[in-house]
Design an enzyme around this catalytic site. Structure first.
Site, short mmCIF file in Angstrom:
data_model
loop_
_atom_site.label_atom_id
_atom_site.label_comp_id
_atom_site.label_asym_id
_atom_site.label_seq_id
_atom_site.Cartn_x
_atom_site.Cartn_y
_atom_site.Cartn_z
N THR A 1 38.72 80.51 24.25
CA THR A 1 39.00 81.62 25.18
C THR A 1 40.51 81.67 25.43
O THR A 1 41.17 80.64 25.42
CB THR A 1 38.25 81.37 26.51
OG1 THR A 1 36.87 81.18 26.20
CG2 THR A 1 38.39 82.54 27.46
N ASP B 1 39.34 65.25 44.03
CA ASP B 1 38.98 64.77 42.70
C ASP B 1 37.46 64.59 42.65
O ASP B 1 36.92 63.67 43.28
CB ASP B 1 39.70 63.44 42.47
CG ASP B 1 39.47 62.91 41.06
OD1 ASP B 1 38.52 63.38 40.38
OD2 ASP B 1 40.22 62.01 40.65
N SER C 1 37.89 69.92 34.15
CA SER C 1 38.06 69.00 33.01
C SER C 1 39.34 69.36 32.27
O SER C 1 39.66 70.55 32.14
CB SER C 1 36.91 69.13 32.00
OG SER C 1 37.14 68.25 30.90
N TYR D 1 35.88 64.22 24.83
CA TYR D 1 35.54 65.53 25.41
C TYR D 1 34.13 65.95 24.97
O TYR D 1 33.29 66.31 25.80
CB TYR D 1 36.57 66.55 24.94
CG TYR D 1 36.42 67.92 25.56
CD1 TYR D 1 36.64 68.13 26.92
CD2 TYR D 1 36.08 69.03 24.78
CE1 TYR D 1 36.53 69.39 27.49
CE2 TYR D 1 35.97 70.30 25.34
CZ TYR D 1 36.20 70.48 26.69
OH TYR D 1 36.09 71.74 27.24
N GLY E 1 42.50 75.80 37.51
CA GLY E 1 42.73 75.81 36.06
C GLY E 1 42.72 77.22 35.50
O GLY E 1 42.58 78.20 36.23
N PHE E 2 42.83 77.30 34.19
CA PHE E 2 42.85 78.60 33.50
C PHE E 2 41.55 79.38 33.77
O PHE E 2 41.57 80.47 34.35
CB PHE E 2 43.08 78.36 32.00
CG PHE E 2 42.71 79.50 31.10
CD1 PHE E 2 43.11 80.81 31.39
CD2 PHE E 2 41.98 79.27 29.93
CE1 PHE E 2 42.76 81.86 30.54
CE2 PHE E 2 41.65 80.31 29.08
CZ PHE E 2 42.02 81.61 29.38
N TYR F 1 18.54 66.75 36.07
CA TYR F 1 18.48 67.17 37.48
C TYR F 1 17.55 68.37 37.64
O TYR F 1 16.88 68.51 38.65
CB TYR F 1 19.89 67.51 38.02
CG TYR F 1 20.48 66.35 38.78
CD1 TYR F 1 20.89 65.20 38.12
CD2 TYR F 1 20.58 66.38 40.17
CE1 TYR F 1 21.40 64.12 38.81
CE2 TYR F 1 21.10 65.31 40.88
CZ TYR F 1 21.50 64.18 40.20
OH TYR F 1 22.01 63.12 40.89
N ASP G 1 40.21 71.19 43.19
CA ASP G 1 40.91 70.80 41.96
C ASP G 1 41.76 69.57 42.28
O ASP G 1 42.26 69.45 43.40
CB ASP G 1 41.83 71.96 41.50
CG ASP G 1 42.12 71.92 40.01
OD1 ASP G 1 42.73 70.92 39.58
OD2 ASP G 1 41.74 72.85 39.29
N THR H 1 45.44 69.02 35.43
CA THR H 1 45.91 70.02 34.46
C THR H 1 45.95 71.42 35.08
O THR H 1 46.51 72.33 34.48
CB THR H 1 45.01 70.06 33.20
OG1 THR H 1 43.65 70.28 33.60
CG2 THR H 1 45.10 68.76 32.43
#
Ligand code: UDP
Length: 324
Positions: free
Chosen positions: A178, A59, A78, A148, A13-14, A162, A34, A38
């Site tokens: 960002t 996944d 995400s 989200y 991702g980005f 955790y 990944d 997206t």
């Protein structure tokens, strides 16, 4: 001494791919995973074949298995732009919940330190301004953005559980808007949309009256903040973002000036629950990480423009009908 091994979920991702570049440069062995929902292989093609890099098409909402040891894990998987998570609401909830659970389990098994990507969206449409880490937020759980926002709020809660229950070494970064190279041209966010529109001579679509504000951080600054947080001993959430705030209308005008475009502004409906203001309070990051953004918007936008010009050129050449 053998290299430190880091797994980056959402590595194509980005943000993930920018993190891969940073950790490779710093001498880490990087495993990117990944599911390419997206993310894009284009973002990591330059690392393929490097001896210290591997990619797994996987996944994290299903299962993650990695053989051998791991020192660090970053959870950056995400969908992250409003149109993406509106199109993929269930996947967004799953990656923030099941994906987080699986990666925390992996961290526990490997005795690895894990850093979680949280978001300024956990503050919702904030009633406190600027937003400090102590603010609990104003989120509509059943609104369109709830998938989200609530997934990320759950991510934070599970991460703390955790830590407290299993003693896993955890870190949480709350990321504000960002931008930079490797953003998807058509991801629907303000910056890629405005830049693509301006470069193609289309009018810029400002939502609402454009008086809502955001504070945009250049990706290299964010990556440095994340690196410092990972190596720190601070387990509570930390805001990383650029506190320089601008209205969306002014931002659109800035993009028109930057691109020397004749495009005009046109106004569209404001999306439901679109936050009216957003600006990080970064006192904590300054104090504990000795971090602050160094790249101002004019410099960051120039670098981003160069990437978009190149990308738009190659995309239009190879896929003349794709709308970006
Ligand atoms: N926005 C806009 N036009 C667009 C895309 C976004 O005016 O074509 C606005 C959006 O309504 C929001 C701001 O720009 O107020 C930032 O949106 P973005 O999707 O980049 O990120 P958000 O901070 O809302 O997650």
């Amino acid at each position: 001494m053998s290299k430190k091994k880091i797994l980056i979920a959402g590595g194509a991702g980005f943000l993930g791919s920018n993190l891969c570049a940073n950790f490779l440069e710093k001498g880490f062995y990087v495993i990117a995973v990944d599911n390419l929902l997206t993310g894009s292989l284009d973002n990591i093609s330059e690392f393929m074949g490097l001896p210290d890099f591997e990619f797994h098409h996987c996944d994290v909402t299903k299962f993650v298995h990695i053989s051998g040891n791991l020192d660090y894990i970053l959870h950056f998987a995400s969908p992250a732009s409003p149109i993406d998570y509106l199109k993929m609401p269930i996947q967004t909830l799953k990656v923030g919940s099941l994906g987080t659970l699986h990666l925390l389990g992996l961290a526990k098994e490997k005795n690895a330190r894990i850093l979680m990507a949280s978001t300024s969206e956990i503050y919702g449409d904030p009633l406190e301004h600027p937003q400090k880490e102590t603010y609990w937020g104003n989120v509509n759980p059943v609104g369109p953005r709830g998938v989200y926002d609530e997934a990320k709020r759950f991510l934070e809660a599970l991460t703390m559980a955790y830590r407290n229950f299993h003693g896993v070494e955890t870190r949480i970064v709350r990321i504000f808007n960002t931008y930079g190279p490797k953003m998807r041209l058509n991801d629907g966010r303000a910056l890629p949309t405005f830049l693509s529109q301006a470069l193609q001579g289309e009018d810029l679509t400002v939502f609402g009256d454009g008086s809502q504000t955001r504070s945009f951080c250049y990706v290299d600054d964010l990556v440095e903040g994340i690196y410092r947080l990972l190596l720190s001993d601070h387990a509570d959430p930390v805001n990383i973002g650029n506190p320089v705030e601008i209205t969306i209308k002014e931002f659109a005008e800035e993009i028109i000036a930057l691109t020397d475009s004749n495009s005009k502004l046109i106004y569209k409906d404001l999306p439901v629950n679109d936050p009216k203001q957003r600006r990080p309070d970064i006192t904590k990051a300054k104090n504990i990480l000795n971090w602050q953004p160094l790249i101002d918007r004019s410099e960051g936008l120039k670098k981003t423009l160069a990437y978009f010009q190149h990308k738009l050129h190659t995309t239009l050449k190879s896929e003349p009908h794709e709308s970006v």
